[in-house]
Design a protein around this motif. Sequence first.
Motif, PDB file in Angstrom:
ATOM      1  N   PRO A 223       0.802  -1.232   0.000  1.00 12.66           N
ATOM      2  CA  PRO A 223       0.000   0.000   0.000  1.00 12.66           C
ATOM      3  C   PRO A 223       0.833   1.280   0.000  1.00 12.66           C
ATOM      4  O   PRO A 223       0.496   2.246  -0.701  1.00 12.66           O
ATOM      5  N   GLY A 224       1.917   1.297   0.756  1.00 14.27           N
ATOM      6  CA  GLY A 224       2.737   2.511   0.833  1.00 14.27           C
ATOM      7  C   GLY A 224       3.402   2.847  -0.485  1.00 14.27           C
ATOM      8  O   GLY A 224       3.406   4.014  -0.915  1.00 14.27           O
ATOM      9  N   ILE A 225       3.958   1.839  -1.152  1.00 13.57           N
ATOM     10  CA  ILE A 225       4.605   2.065  -2.446  1.00 13.57           C
ATOM     11  C   ILE A 225       3.571   2.454  -3.486  1.00 13.57           C
ATOM     12  O   ILE A 225       3.806   3.350  -4.313  1.00 13.57           O
ATOM     13  N   ARG A 226       2.403   1.795  -3.455  1.00  9.64           N
ATOM     14  CA  ARG A 226       1.335   2.146  -4.413  1.00  9.64           C
ATOM     15  C   ARG A 226       0.936   3.605  -4.250  1.00  9.64           C
ATOM     16  O   ARG A 226       0.789   4.329  -5.238  1.00  9.64           O
ATOM     17  N   ARG A 227       0.751   4.034  -3.011  1.00 11.78           N
ATOM     18  CA  ARG A 227       0.327   5.421  -2.775  1.00 11.78           C
ATOM     19  C   ARG A 227       1.381   6.409  -3.288  1.00 11.78           C
ATOM     20  O   ARG A 227       1.040   7.424  -3.906  1.00 11.78           O
ATOM     21  N   LYS A 228       2.636   6.095  -3.060  1.00  7.59           N
ATOM     22  CA  LYS A 228       3.700   6.980  -3.523  1.00  7.59           C
ATOM     23  C   LYS A 228       3.687   7.096  -5.045  1.00  7.59           C
ATOM     24  O   LYS A 228       3.793   8.193  -5.603  1.00  7.59           O
ATOM     25  N   LYS A 229       3.524   5.975  -5.747  1.00 12.92           N
ATOM     26  CA  LYS A 229       3.497   5.976  -7.215  1.00 12.92           C
ATOM     27  C   LYS A 229       2.288   6.728  -7.747  1.00 12.92           C
ATOM     28  O   LYS A 229       2.396   7.538  -8.676  1.00 12.92           O
ATOM     29  N   VAL A 230       1.121   6.444  -7.167  1.00  6.24           N
ATOM     30  CA  VAL A 230      -0.113   7.057  -7.653  1.00  6.24           C
ATOM     31  C   VAL A 230      -0.090   8.567  -7.449  1.00  6.24           C
ATOM     32  O   VAL A 230      -0.386   9.340  -8.374  1.00  6.24           O
ATOM     33  N   MET A 231       0.255   9.014  -6.270  1.00  7.00           N
ATOM     34  CA  MET A 231       0.246  10.447  -5.982  1.00  7.00           C
ATOM     35  C   MET A 231       1.309  11.188  -6.799  1.00  7.00           C
ATOM     36  O   MET A 231       1.090  12.329  -7.238  1.00  7.00           O
ATOM     37  N   ALA A 232       2.442  10.537  -7.030  1.00  6.72           N
ATOM     38  CA  ALA A 232       3.482  11.170  -7.849  1.00  6.72           C
ATOM     39  C   ALA A 232       2.978  11.414  -9.267  1.00  6.72           C
ATOM     40  O   ALA A 232       3.212  12.490  -9.844  1.00  6.72           O
ATOM     41  N   LEU A 233       2.256  10.453  -9.818  1.00  3.63           N
ATOM     42  CA  LEU A 233       1.750  10.622 -11.188  1.00  3.63           C
ATOM     43  C   LEU A 233       0.590  11.618 -11.246  1.00  3.63           C
ATOM     44  O   LEU A 233       0.504  12.416 -12.183  1.00  3.63           O
ATOM     45  N   LEU A 234      -0.297  11.584 -10.255  1.00  4.82           N
ATOM     46  CA  LEU A 234      -1.380  12.572 -10.225  1.00  4.82           C
ATOM     47  C   LEU A 234      -0.805  13.983 -10.126  1.00  4.82           C
ATOM     48  O   LEU A 234      -1.343  14.931 -10.708  1.00  4.82           O
ATOM     49  N   GLU A 235       0.284  14.116  -9.395  1.00  5.01           N
ATOM     50  CA  GLU A 235       0.976  15.408  -9.311  1.00  5.01           C
ATOM     51  C   GLU A 235       1.559  15.790 -10.669  1.00  5.01           C
ATOM     52  O   GLU A 235       1.438  16.939 -11.110  1.00  5.01           O
ATOM     53  N   GLN A 236       2.174  14.842 -11.344  1.00  3.01           N
ATOM     54  CA  GLN A 236       2.800  15.119 -12.633  1.00  3.01           C
ATOM     55  C   GLN A 236       1.784  15.536 -13.696  1.00  3.01           C
ATOM     56  O   GLN A 236       2.074  16.381 -14.546  1.00  3.01           O
ATOM     57  N   VAL A 237       0.598  14.935 -13.654  1.00  4.87           N
ATOM     58  CA  VAL A 237      -0.419  15.304 -14.649  1.00  4.87           C
ATOM     59  C   VAL A 237      -1.273  16.483 -14.179  1.00  4.87           C
ATOM     60  O   VAL A 237      -2.217  16.895 -14.868  1.00  4.87           O
ATOM     61  N   GLY A 238      -0.969  17.014 -13.006  1.00  3.11           N
ATOM     62  CA  GLY A 238      -1.577  18.265 -12.564  1.00  3.11           C
ATOM     63  C   GLY A 238      -2.933  18.177 -11.907  1.00  3.11           C
ATOM     64  O   GLY A 238      -3.661  19.175 -11.861  1.00  3.11           O
ATOM     65  N   ILE A 239      -3.281  17.013 -11.353  1.00  2.00           N
ATOM     66  CA  ILE A 239      -4.608  16.890 -10.734  1.00  2.00           C
ATOM     67  C   ILE A 239      -4.537  16.187  -9.374  1.00  2.00           C
ATOM     68  O   ILE A 239      -5.497  15.510  -8.983  1.00  2.00           O
ATOM     69  N   ALA A 240      -3.440  16.362  -8.647  1.00  3.55           N
ATOM     70  CA  ALA A 240      -3.312  15.715  -7.336  1.00  3.55           C
ATOM     71  C   ALA A 240      -4.439  16.128  -6.397  1.00  3.55           C
ATOM     72  O   ALA A 240      -4.902  15.335  -5.569  1.00  3.55           O
ATOM     73  N   GLU A 241      -4.909  17.369  -6.547  1.00  2.00           N
ATOM     74  CA  GLU A 241      -5.976  17.863  -5.662  1.00  2.00           C
ATOM     75  C   GLU A 241      -7.326  17.214  -5.955  1.00  2.00           C
ATOM     76  O   GLU A 241      -8.276  17.348  -5.178  1.00  2.00           O
ATOM     77  N   LEU A 242      -7.417  16.494  -7.077  1.00  2.00           N
ATOM     78  CA  LEU A 242      -8.680  15.838  -7.451  1.00  2.00           C
ATOM     79  C   LEU A 242      -8.645  14.341  -7.168  1.00  2.00           C
ATOM     80  O   LEU A 242      -9.501  13.604  -7.647  1.00  2.00           O
ATOM     81  N   ALA A 243      -7.687  13.890  -6.373  1.00  2.30           N
ATOM     82  CA  ALA A 243      -7.494  12.455  -6.142  1.00  2.30           C
ATOM     83  C   ALA A 243      -8.743  11.758  -5.622  1.00  2.30           C
ATOM     84  O   ALA A 243      -8.991  10.589  -5.929  1.00  2.30           O
ATOM     85  N   GLY A 244      -9.552  12.456  -4.843  1.00  2.00           N
ATOM     86  CA  GLY A 244     -10.727  11.839  -4.243  1.00  2.00           C
ATOM     87  C   GLY A 244     -11.996  11.935  -5.074  1.00  2.00           C
ATOM     88  O   GLY A 244     -13.034  11.387  -4.687  1.00  2.00           O
ATOM     89  N   ARG A 245     -11.930  12.598  -6.226  1.00  2.00           N
ATOM     90  CA  ARG A 245     -13.136  12.773  -7.049  1.00  2.00           C
ATOM     91  C   ARG A 245     -13.367  11.591  -7.978  1.00  2.00           C
ATOM     92  O   ARG A 245     -12.430  10.981  -8.487  1.00  2.00           O
ATOM     93  N   ARG A 246     -14.656  11.318  -8.219  1.00  5.26           N
ATOM     94  CA  ARG A 246     -15.022  10.295  -9.192  1.00  5.26           C
ATOM     95  C   ARG A 246     -15.074  10.923 -10.594  1.00  5.26           C
ATOM     96  O   ARG A 246     -15.162  12.153 -10.726  1.00  5.26           O
ATOM     97  N   PRO A 247     -15.041  10.087 -11.651  1.00  4.42           N
ATOM     98  CA  PRO A 247     -15.054  10.620 -13.011  1.00  4.42           C
ATOM     99  C   PRO A 247     -16.199  11.587 -13.304  1.00  4.42           C
ATOM    100  O   PRO A 247     -16.010  12.587 -14.005  1.00  4.42           O
ATOM    101  N   SER A 248     -17.388  11.320 -12.750  1.00  8.66           N
ATOM    102  CA  SER A 248     -18.545  12.180 -13.007  1.00  8.66           C
ATOM    103  C   SER A 248     -18.379  13.579 -12.426  1.00  8.66           C
ATOM    104  O   SER A 248     -19.108  14.502 -12.785  1.00  8.66           O
ATOM    105  N   GLU A 249     -17.407  13.742 -11.528  1.00 10.12           N
ATOM    106  CA  GLU A 249     -17.149  15.029 -10.889  1.00 10.12           C
ATOM    107  C   GLU A 249     -15.976  15.776 -11.532  1.00 10.12           C
ATOM    108  O   GLU A 249     -15.520  16.784 -11.001  1.00 10.12           O
TER     109      GLU A 249
END
Length: 233
Positions: free
Chosen positions: A118-144
Amino acid sequence: MTVVKMDNVTKDYRVGRMSVPALRGISLAVERGEFTAIAGPSGSGKTTMLNLFGCLDKPSGGKLFIEDHDIITLKPDQLADVRNQHIGFIFQSFNLIPVLSAYENVEFPLLLLKQDGPGIRRKKVMALLEQVGIAELAGRRPSEMSGGQQQRVAIARALVKEPDYVLADEPTANIDSKTGEEILDLMRKMNDTLKTTFIFSTHDPKVMQHARRLIRVRDGKIESDTVQNGGTA
């Protein structure tokens, strides 16, 4: 290093009693780090090529190699393993899972691989969400999220397992032109910084302009293969 290679590949489809040729002797190689667009009119064979590159189908003839794997010899479960381990996908319709958040959609391929805690997964996922510029939207569903935001999630999902190459089928088709330009700039940047190999199927002139290599196909054959925009042969 060659990541995918076609050697005199043909592909025929059965329509009733008829055999309809989709590819007629395609030979090409894609090297690691390329930013390549396959362009052509509807029915030209570009989507068939992408399906073969993605191990979603097999050639009718010729040879197709992904890394050191001879695709023609593989069984369906082996093809699935190649897809999971070596290939990322970006679809024009995004194909996000509606009930999952942006974070969970990006994490999903890692869960399938069962390689990271879980820790490594979270690090990878958040790093990529940051790179694509939407880390602040991590908790939103596609419809949002907007179409452009969903496509950024799809890019992060394609990259999270560090694939050998990413296939993008008409990645700008369902977003407005300004957002499409931003998405292309983002993928070009990731190609520059991460050396990620991208292969696009497109009829969008803007995608063709961004590509470093442009392969034009018509009637199941390669019409031209051009290096542009600082690409290397």
